[in-house]
Motif scaffolding. Structure first.
Motif, PDB file in Angstrom:
ATOM      1  N   ASP A 194       0.866  -1.179   0.000  1.00  0.00           N
ATOM      2  CA  ASP A 194       0.000   0.000   0.000  1.00  0.00           C
ATOM      3  C   ASP A 194       0.903   1.228   0.000  1.00  0.00           C
ATOM      4  N   ILE A 195       0.737   2.075  -1.014  1.00  0.00           N
ATOM      5  CA  ILE A 195       1.549   3.287  -1.147  1.00  0.00           C
ATOM      6  C   ILE A 195       0.650   4.503  -0.899  1.00  0.00           C
ATOM      7  N   VAL A 196       1.102   5.397  -0.004  1.00  0.00           N
ATOM      8  CA  VAL A 196       0.341   6.602   0.328  1.00  0.00           C
ATOM      9  C   VAL A 196       1.205   7.820   0.030  1.00  0.00           C
ATOM     10  N   ASN A 197       0.634   8.755  -0.697  1.00  0.00           N
ATOM     11  CA  ASN A 197       1.324  10.016  -0.996  1.00  0.00           C
ATOM     12  C   ASN A 197       0.727  11.113  -0.117  1.00  0.00           C
ATOM     13  N   VAL A 198       1.507  11.595   0.873  1.00  0.00           N
ATOM     14  CA  VAL A 198       1.013  12.632   1.789  1.00  0.00           C
ATOM     15  C   VAL A 198       1.699  13.969   1.548  1.00  0.00           C
ATOM     16  N   SER A 199       2.389  14.118   0.410  1.00  0.00           N
ATOM     17  CA  SER A 199       2.947  15.431   0.098  1.00  0.00           C
ATOM     18  C   SER A 199       1.829  16.437  -0.140  1.00  0.00           C
ATOM     19  N   THR A 200       0.695  15.922  -0.576  1.00  0.00           N
ATOM     20  CA  THR A 200      -0.520  16.723  -0.707  1.00  0.00           C
ATOM     21  C   THR A 200      -1.671  15.917  -0.113  1.00  0.00           C
ATOM     22  N   LEU A 201      -2.497  16.580   0.702  1.00  0.00           N
ATOM     23  CA  LEU A 201      -3.634  15.904   1.314  1.00  0.00           C
ATOM     24  C   LEU A 201      -4.921  16.634   0.963  1.00  0.00           C
ATOM     25  N   LYS A 202      -6.021  15.979   1.252  1.00  0.00           N
ATOM     26  CA  LYS A 202      -7.334  16.590   1.051  1.00  0.00           C
ATOM     27  C   LYS A 202      -8.083  16.584   2.369  1.00  0.00           C
ATOM     28  N   LEU A 203      -8.795  17.663   2.619  1.00  0.00           N
ATOM     29  CA  LEU A 203      -9.676  17.756   3.779  1.00  0.00           C
ATOM     30  C   LEU A 203     -11.101  17.852   3.253  1.00  0.00           C
ATOM     31  N   ARG A 204     -11.932  16.891   3.604  1.00  0.00           N
ATOM     32  CA  ARG A 204     -13.322  16.860   3.140  1.00  0.00           C
ATOM     33  C   ARG A 204     -14.226  17.274   4.291  1.00  0.00           C
ATOM     34  N   VAL A 205     -14.973  18.351   4.096  1.00  0.00           N
ATOM     35  CA  VAL A 205     -15.845  18.887   5.141  1.00  0.00           C
ATOM     36  C   VAL A 205     -17.242  19.082   4.569  1.00  0.00           C
ATOM     37  N   ASN A 206     -18.203  19.295   5.462  1.00  0.00           N
ATOM     38  CA  ASN A 206     -19.575  19.583   5.060  1.00  0.00           C
ATOM     39  C   ASN A 206     -19.899  21.034   5.387  1.00  0.00           C
ATOM     40  N   VAL A 207     -20.454  21.756   4.426  1.00  0.00           N
ATOM     41  CA  VAL A 207     -20.805  23.164   4.596  1.00  0.00           C
ATOM     42  C   VAL A 207     -22.299  23.309   4.387  1.00  0.00           C
ATOM     43  N   ASP A 208     -22.966  24.021   5.290  1.00  0.00           N
ATOM     44  CA  ASP A 208     -24.424  24.147   5.179  1.00  0.00           C
ATOM     45  C   ASP A 208     -24.810  25.084   4.036  1.00  0.00           C
ATOM     46  N   GLU A 209     -26.094  25.059   3.707  1.00  0.00           N
ATOM     47  CA  GLU A 209     -26.571  25.780   2.531  1.00  0.00           C
ATOM     48  C   GLU A 209     -26.403  27.290   2.645  1.00  0.00           C
ATOM     49  N   LYS A 210     -26.389  27.814   3.875  1.00  0.00           N
ATOM     50  CA  LYS A 210     -26.301  29.267   4.054  1.00  0.00           C
ATOM     51  C   LYS A 210     -24.884  29.787   3.834  1.00  0.00           C
ATOM     52  N   ASN A 211     -23.889  28.901   3.911  1.00  0.00           N
ATOM     53  CA  ASN A 211     -22.495  29.325   3.750  1.00  0.00           C
ATOM     54  C   ASN A 211     -21.874  28.853   2.442  1.00  0.00           C
ATOM     55  N   VAL A 212     -22.426  27.788   1.847  1.00  0.00           N
ATOM     56  CA  VAL A 212     -21.812  27.244   0.636  1.00  0.00           C
ATOM     57  C   VAL A 212     -21.919  28.224  -0.528  1.00  0.00           C
ATOM     58  N   ALA A 213     -22.917  29.108  -0.488  1.00  0.00           N
ATOM     59  CA  ALA A 213     -23.097  30.060  -1.590  1.00  0.00           C
ATOM     60  C   ALA A 213     -21.947  31.048  -1.681  1.00  0.00           C
ATOM     61  N   THR A 214     -21.193  31.228  -0.593  1.00  0.00           N
ATOM     62  CA  THR A 214     -20.080  32.178  -0.600  1.00  0.00           C
ATOM     63  C   THR A 214     -18.770  31.532  -1.071  1.00  0.00           C
ATOM     64  N   LEU A 215     -18.782  30.236  -1.347  1.00  0.00           N
ATOM     65  CA  LEU A 215     -17.558  29.522  -1.704  1.00  0.00           C
ATOM     66  C   LEU A 215     -17.458  29.322  -3.218  1.00  0.00           C
ATOM     67  N   LYS A 216     -16.227  29.170  -3.690  1.00  0.00           N
ATOM     68  CA  LYS A 216     -16.008  28.869  -5.104  1.00  0.00           C
ATOM     69  C   LYS A 216     -14.731  28.059  -5.246  1.00  0.00           C
ATOM     70  N   VAL A 217     -14.655  27.262  -6.294  1.00  0.00           N
ATOM     71  CA  VAL A 217     -13.469  26.441  -6.557  1.00  0.00           C
ATOM     72  C   VAL A 217     -12.266  27.354  -6.800  1.00  0.00           C
ATOM     73  N   GLY A 218     -11.134  27.006  -6.165  1.00  0.00           N
ATOM     74  CA  GLY A 218      -9.934  27.819  -6.271  1.00  0.00           C
ATOM     75  C   GLY A 218      -9.751  28.792  -5.133  1.00  0.00           C
ATOM     76  N   GLN A 219     -10.777  28.940  -4.305  1.00  0.00           N
ATOM     77  CA  GLN A 219     -10.700  29.877  -3.173  1.00  0.00           C
ATOM     78  C   GLN A 219      -9.712  29.377  -2.128  1.00  0.00           C
ATOM     79  N   THR A 220      -8.930  30.300  -1.551  1.00  0.00           N
ATOM     80  CA  THR A 220      -7.958  29.950  -0.519  1.00  0.00           C
ATOM     81  C   THR A 220      -8.649  29.811   0.833  1.00  0.00           C
ATOM     82  N   VAL A 221      -8.254  28.781   1.580  1.00  0.00           N
ATOM     83  CA  VAL A 221      -8.875  28.476   2.876  1.00  0.00           C
ATOM     84  C   VAL A 221      -7.777  28.227   3.896  1.00  0.00           C
ATOM     85  N   ASN A 222      -7.939  28.780   5.099  1.00  0.00           N
ATOM     86  CA  ASN A 222      -7.016  28.505   6.195  1.00  0.00           C
ATOM     87  C   ASN A 222      -7.418  27.199   6.876  1.00  0.00           C
TER      88      ASN A 222
END
Length: 352
Positions: A194-222
């Motif tokens: 099993d090979i795992v590449n952790v040089s780049t990771l993904k964080l998967r979160v759930n955002v409610d409908e009232k906040n998802v409208a303010t997001l866009k692909v490519g946006q920077t997140v802390n």
């Protein structure tokens, strides 16, 4: 005679005493039952106050880090493992050989295919010379050429199969699990590493409908990790689900480049912060005040000794508190516990 009369009097006195005690206990039990009935007629609840307060506009969402790449390297040819070249924790590069499988039988197949190819090639040369002098027909020459092409293809196939005696990785990363040892016999497709590449990771979160409208692909997140309170990471949104789940939450994926030490590991708990750090004064109530989910927009307010059902309009999510745009007022006592037993106008008892 006199003794019999005395006995009768004593028995009567005892019976009278027993009857008196029974009646007294009955009256006490009835009184307690009535008091309990009065008490149980109300529902015990806890309340909190709807109030205005300054809240951070940043929206927080939690999730778990997962590797951007994770593959299982399998055997592409059956055979016995001769050598294993890497251990768990080893860093590997794409195309690197991880193990060698016994290939004697495969080498024999290559030799046989090579012999057939050489013979077919010689036949083509002889038939071409014979055709030039009229010794064979065009059909016979074409037949020999076809046999030569088949022999060439079989040789290439045998060489490709022989190349599969080395188990190689198609991705760079770290060996997370080694499933084989020298001497292990592998069938085709058997998992080896099993090979795992952790040089780049993904964080998967759930955002409610009232906040998802303010997001866009490519946006920077802390992004922060729970185990590294003093370290901050930066990621970019790579995916926003076009459809919500049953709770009106939208899955969002954030890609984070790991630092030089690869401090972030797959499986760690992470928090993404969307928006800015400005504060705003809003009316909020505890999340626990909502009956069912926040999207149902139903709460109960304590008015006197009764619970009053209220339909509200909820706003932004601030963790344990939810903004209320309308439906309750500043200072209202909202019920935060015991709502499961409530209907509109249900008598209540507020407990601390």
């Amino acid at each position: 005679m006199k003794r019999a009369i005395i006995t009768v009097i004593i028995i009567a006195a005892v019976l009278a005493g027993i009857f008196y005690i029974l009646n007294k206990n009955k009256a006490k039990n009835e009184q307690e039952t009535q008091e309990a009935a009065v008490t149980n007629a109300t529902v015990a609840v806890r309340v909190d106050t709807a109030r205005r307060q300054s809240v951070d506009l940043a929206y927080l969402a939690n999730g778990t880090f997962i590797p951007k790449q994770e593959v299982t390297v399998s055997a592409e040819a059956a055979g016995r493992v001769v050598r294993v070249l890497v251990d768990e924790g080893s860093r590997v590069s794409a195309g690197q050989t991880l193990a060698i499988v016994e290939g004697d039988k495969l080498n024999v197949s290559v030799a046989n295919a090579q012999a057939v190819f050489n013979n077919a090639q010689a036949d083509v040369q002889r038939f071409e010379s014979a055709y030039a002098t009229g010794g064979v027909t065009k059909q016979q020459l074409d037949q020999v050429k076809l046999q030569f092409e088949n022999a060439k293809n079989n040789l290439q196939s045998a060489k490709l199969t022989a190349g599969d005696v080395t188990i190689k990785t198609s991705v760079s990363g770290i060996v997370n699990s080694r499933k084989i040892e020298p001497g292990t016999y592998l069938n085709v497709g058997a998992p080896a590493f099993d090979i795992v590449n952790v040089s780049t990771l993904k964080l998967r979160v759930n955002v409610d409908e009232k906040n998802v409208a303010t997001l866009k692909v490519g946006q920077t997140v802390n992004v922060t990790a729970s185990v590294y309170a003093d370290k901050k990471f930066t990621g970019k949104i790579t995916f926003i689900a076009p459809k919500s789940d049953g709770s009106l939450n939208f899955p969002v994926e954030i890609e984070i480049a790991n630092n030089a030490n690869n401090d972030l590991r797959a499986g760690m708990y992470g928090t993404a912060s969307f928006g800015n750090e400005d504060t705003v004064d809003v009316l909020v109530i505890p999340r626990t005040a909502f009956v069912g989910s926040v999207s149902d927009n139903k709460v109960f307010v304590a008015k006197g000794d009764k619970a009053i059902a209220k339909q509200v309009v909820s706003g932004r999510n601030f963790g344990d508190f939810i903004e209320v745009i309308s439906g309750v007022n500043d200072g209202d006592q909202v019920i935060v516990s015991g709502q499961i037993n409530l209907f509109d106008q249900t008598p209540i008892t507020v407990i601390k």
